[in-house]
Design a protein around this motif. Structure first.
Motif, PDB file in Angstrom:
ATOM      1  N   MET A 171       0.851  -1.213   0.000  1.00 41.43           N
ATOM      2  CA  MET A 171       0.000   0.000   0.000  1.00 41.43           C
ATOM      3  C   MET A 171       0.872   1.243   0.000  1.00 41.43           C
ATOM      4  N   ALA A 172       0.348   2.295  -0.553  1.00 42.34           N
ATOM      5  CA  ALA A 172       1.153   3.499  -0.758  1.00 42.34           C
ATOM      6  C   ALA A 172       1.535   4.175   0.555  1.00 42.34           C
ATOM      7  N   GLU A 173       2.715   4.738   0.552  1.00 44.13           N
ATOM      8  CA  GLU A 173       3.166   5.485   1.723  1.00 44.13           C
ATOM      9  C   GLU A 173       2.285   6.708   1.956  1.00 44.13           C
ATOM     10  N   GLU A 174       1.861   7.303   0.834  1.00 43.61           N
ATOM     11  CA  GLU A 174       1.085   8.548   0.938  1.00 43.61           C
ATOM     12  C   GLU A 174      -0.192   8.357   1.741  1.00 43.61           C
ATOM     13  N   THR A 234       0.000  -3.828   8.422  1.00 39.47           N
ATOM     14  CA  THR A 234      -1.050  -2.829   8.181  1.00 39.47           C
ATOM     15  C   THR A 234      -1.761  -2.422   9.464  1.00 39.47           C
ATOM     16  N   THR A 235      -1.193  -2.795  10.607  1.00 34.85           N
ATOM     17  CA  THR A 235      -1.853  -2.616  11.905  1.00 34.85           C
ATOM     18  C   THR A 235      -2.567  -1.279  12.051  1.00 34.85           C
ATOM     19  N   HIS A 236      -1.865  -0.193  11.717  1.00 33.62           N
ATOM     20  CA  HIS A 236      -2.431   1.134  11.993  1.00 33.62           C
ATOM     21  C   HIS A 236      -2.990   1.807  10.746  1.00 33.62           C
ATOM     22  N   GLU A 237      -3.218   1.023   9.714  1.00 38.67           N
ATOM     23  CA  GLU A 237      -3.824   1.633   8.531  1.00 38.67           C
ATOM     24  C   GLU A 237      -5.333   1.483   8.570  1.00 38.67           C
ATOM     25  N   TYR A 238      -6.006   2.472   8.004  1.00 39.36           N
ATOM     26  CA  TYR A 238      -7.455   2.372   7.932  1.00 39.36           C
ATOM     27  C   TYR A 238      -7.851   1.250   6.994  1.00 39.36           C
ATOM     28  N   ALA A 239      -8.877   0.524   7.395  1.00 39.06           N
ATOM     29  CA  ALA A 239      -9.303  -0.632   6.616  1.00 39.06           C
ATOM     30  C   ALA A 239      -9.626  -0.231   5.180  1.00 39.06           C
TER      31      ALA A 239
END
Lengths: 404, 267
Positions: A1-4, B149-154
């Protein structure tokens, strides 16, 4: 997934919370210090300026509105339940103070660490802190009583029922002076005076406004802590999950009714505590102050500030409360004296709030200071442009689909 | 892994009628403990309706569901879920504006106990509970392969990762049975092949029984121990993959009457 896109992710970082908290405490202490130590010896013009633009009564009121807006934020912002009758909890809390901190029930004489006016021991006079707790508990119970049958409804119907509730409670208060011969609320005359706050031997009378302001700020501060901590805990996650997708939440083992009721009860408690505090600020309880417009103002604070975000709601509450109790009058005076007209600006407050809300909905739906996650969905196109460049085709397809 | 005969989930004579439409007609179905079974059928066969009966979303018009030795018919969905019957959704239903970690932790709600008081005052017990929940969430995210991806929004996750997150979230219920509703929808053949391995790991490493609704026949045939076929709300066949492959009624349901040459497609 993108860093941005990753950069947009962690929303409620603790470092920004610390900054905001320090800011809040600094402003509160500055207001206190100015009023306590500087203004008594300040030149008359300075005094007049502060008293007309930043009077302590209005500052205390702002703190109470922050407390209540944060309470409503738990219901509306966190759990996503539209409540149009929040004023009812404010009224109930106010009357708890009226009943338990005044000479209203003069057929009884109770004094539990209370502060009855000199020579007037009749009535129920409980300690302020105890009344705060009782007011909160009382409104929480009412929150559950009202919520249990209504929270099963879908959102539109829930809004209607809460609207009715917000109308009924104040009406009961207006007409409650003779319930089978019993004077519960003293009708339109209201209950006054409410006892001065007395804590640990110190009495905070009508002229100890700076100290009272500090007490109300402490209550608002407690509510900020409660809001932030609940948000990051088990209940907060369940509330957000319900806000996003009720069905999926229930399929993940979240009991919908109980969780919604919890948000309703916490919100109601804040309203009740705010009601007690407000009664001590103005030294009385008056039924006509608890009208529908209050529900709308508090809701506007939540929406304008940025639904769900504690600091946004704090800013929204501060701005709206100040504009409502001070700003409109003062700016109105300036405009009137400059133009030679005599327009009653405060009576236009709902026109102004209405226009403001419409403008917000058109141009900045997420509020002044939204939760990062809300900003994300409201301005999805800006974010998805980044995503489209860097993502695989499937994700592009998904985003595209959602735009339609 | 051999399957025992003990059914962990036993649906008996389930019928669902919507108005005049019989969506599911007298279907009985079991999931033996520790097994991987599939429910297949053409579109509109009543698979998802049947799924929704199992998870408590719909009340069956008649019939009973027994899960882990208890009647769960008519029980509230959240109780069925916290009792250990977890599911994913055909159209992904994550909490998009919550992080991956938060999504998984929502599903631990029923296993946690912190309330308003202990959360506000950050009691020792609450802090420990929260730390353990975060640890378990990370374990599950690692297990499904999206540990970073723990802290990424789903909503920011790629489609495949969202599907994985749904499984991680379902596993957070510490389920006995996981129902996967078309998990390979939108996957390419490589991903689908990897998914077969993933389902086996689900069973061997997390100890769950798996029920699949699936359209990808190669996945179904590779991974299932038993297959049940629904058509127009009725159970038309049940058996091992090789039995199903050669069942004339199944071929007919999928491909119409002249099924002999079509059976090669099913193969």
């Amino acid at each position: 997934m993108a860093e941005e896109t990753k950069a947009a992710a962690p929303a409620h970082t603790s470092s920004s919370n610390t900054k905001w908290a320090i800011g809040f405490i600094t402003v509160v202490l500055a207001i206190y210090a100015i009023n306590k130590f500087y203004l008594p010896t300040a030149p008359v013009q300075v005094k007049t300026f502060f008293n007309s633009w930043f009077s302590l009564t209005s500052m205390g009121e702002i703190m109470i509105y922050i407390l209540m807006a944060l309470g409503l934020n738990i219901v509306v912002g966190y759990a996503g339940l539209l409540d149009l009758g929040y004023v009812a909890f404010w009224a109930l809390g106010g009357y708890v103070a009226g009943w338990l901190m005044s000479g209203h029930f003069d057929q009884w004489t109770v004094n539990f660490f209370g502060n009855p006016p000199a020579g007037l021991p009749n009535g129920i006079h409980l300690n302020f802190l105890l009344v705060l707790v009782l007011g909160g508990v009382f409104t929480a119970i009412w929150g559950v009583i009202i919520g249990a049958p209504t929270l099963r409804l879908k959102s539109d119907y829930l809004a209607l029922v809460t609207l009715g509730f917000g109308e009924i409670i104040p009406q009961v208060m207006v007409n409650g002076e003779d319930i089978g011969g019993f004077n519960l609320t003293n009708g339109t005359k209201g209950i006054n005076p409410v006892d001065n706050i007395k804590l640990f031997g110190y009495e905070f009378g009508p002229f100890a406004l700076a100290d009272k302001f500090l007490i109300y700020a402490a209550l608002a501060g407690l509510m900020i802590i409660l809001s932030l901590r609940l948000r990051d805990g088990r209940l907060g996650r369940a509330w957000l999950a319900i806000r996003e997708d009720e069905l999926a939440a229930s399929m993940m083992g979240v009991p919908l009714m109980r969780t919604k009721l919890a948000s309703y009860a916490v919100g109601a408690t804040a309203g009740g505590v705010g009601g007690v505090a407000f009664a001590t600020l103005i030294g009385g309880v008056y039924a006509e102050r608890f009208n529908f417009q209050v529900s709308i103002i508090i809701l506007s604070m939540v929406v304008l500030g940025g639904m769900g975000n504690v600091w946004g709601v704090l800013v929204g509450a501060t701005l709206l409360a100040w504009v409502n109790n001070t700003g409109l009058v003062q700016f109105g005076n300036i405009i009137n004296s400059a133009t030679g007209k005599n327009i009653d600006f405060p009576s236009f407050n709902f026109l102004i709030f209405g226009v403001l809300l419409i403008l917000m909905m058109l141009f900045r739906r997420e509020g002044f200071l939204p939760e990062a996650r809300v900003r994300l969905i409201m301005h999805e196109e800006e974010f998805s442009e980044v995503a489209v460049v860097t993502d695989d085709i499937e994700v592009e397809g998904v985003h595209h689909h959602e735009h339609n | 892994m051999s399957t025992t005969n003990n059914p962990v989930l036993d649906a008996q004579n389930i019928s669902v009628v919507f108005g005049g439409l019989v969506a599911v007609n007298d279907v009985s179905f079991t999931i033996p403990e520790g097994s991987i079974v599939s429910l297949i059928g053409p579109n509109g066969a009543g698979k998802t309706t049947f799924f929704n009966v199992l998870t408590g979303l719909y009340q069956p018009t008649s019939g009973d569901v027994i899960f882990d030795g208890e009647y769960i018919t008519g029980r509230a969905p959240h109780k069925i879920a916290s009792g250990g019957l977890a599911r994913t959704f055909q159209n992904i239903r994550l909490f998009g504006m919550m992080t991956a970690q938060e999504n998984v932790m929502v599903a631990m709600h029923s296993k946690m106990s912190a309330g308003v008081w202990s959360t506000t005052f950050r009691t020792k017990k609450q802090k420990r509970e929260e730390a353990e929940a975060k640890e378990f969430a990370q374990e599950l995210l690692d297990f499904v392969g999206i540990g970073k991806t723990t802290h990424e929004y789903a909503r920011n996750l790629s489609y495949g990762d969202q599907r994985r997150l749904e499984v991680a979230r379902a596993l957070a219920l510490r389920p006995k049975v996981v129902l996967l509703d078309e998990p390979t929808a939108g996957m390419n053949p490589n991903e689908s092949a990897a998914f077969v391995e993933f389902v086996r790991r689900l069973r061997s490493e997390r100890g769950v029984s798996v029920l699949l609704i699936e359209h990808d026949m190669s996945v179904v045939m590779q991974v299932s121990e038993r297959i049940t076929v629904l058509d127009q709300g009725q159970k038309i066949a049940e058996g091992t993959p090789s039995e199903i492959k050669n069942n004339p009624r199944v071929i007919e349901a999928y491909l119409g009457k002249s099924g002999s040459e079509a059976s090669q497609n099913v193969n």
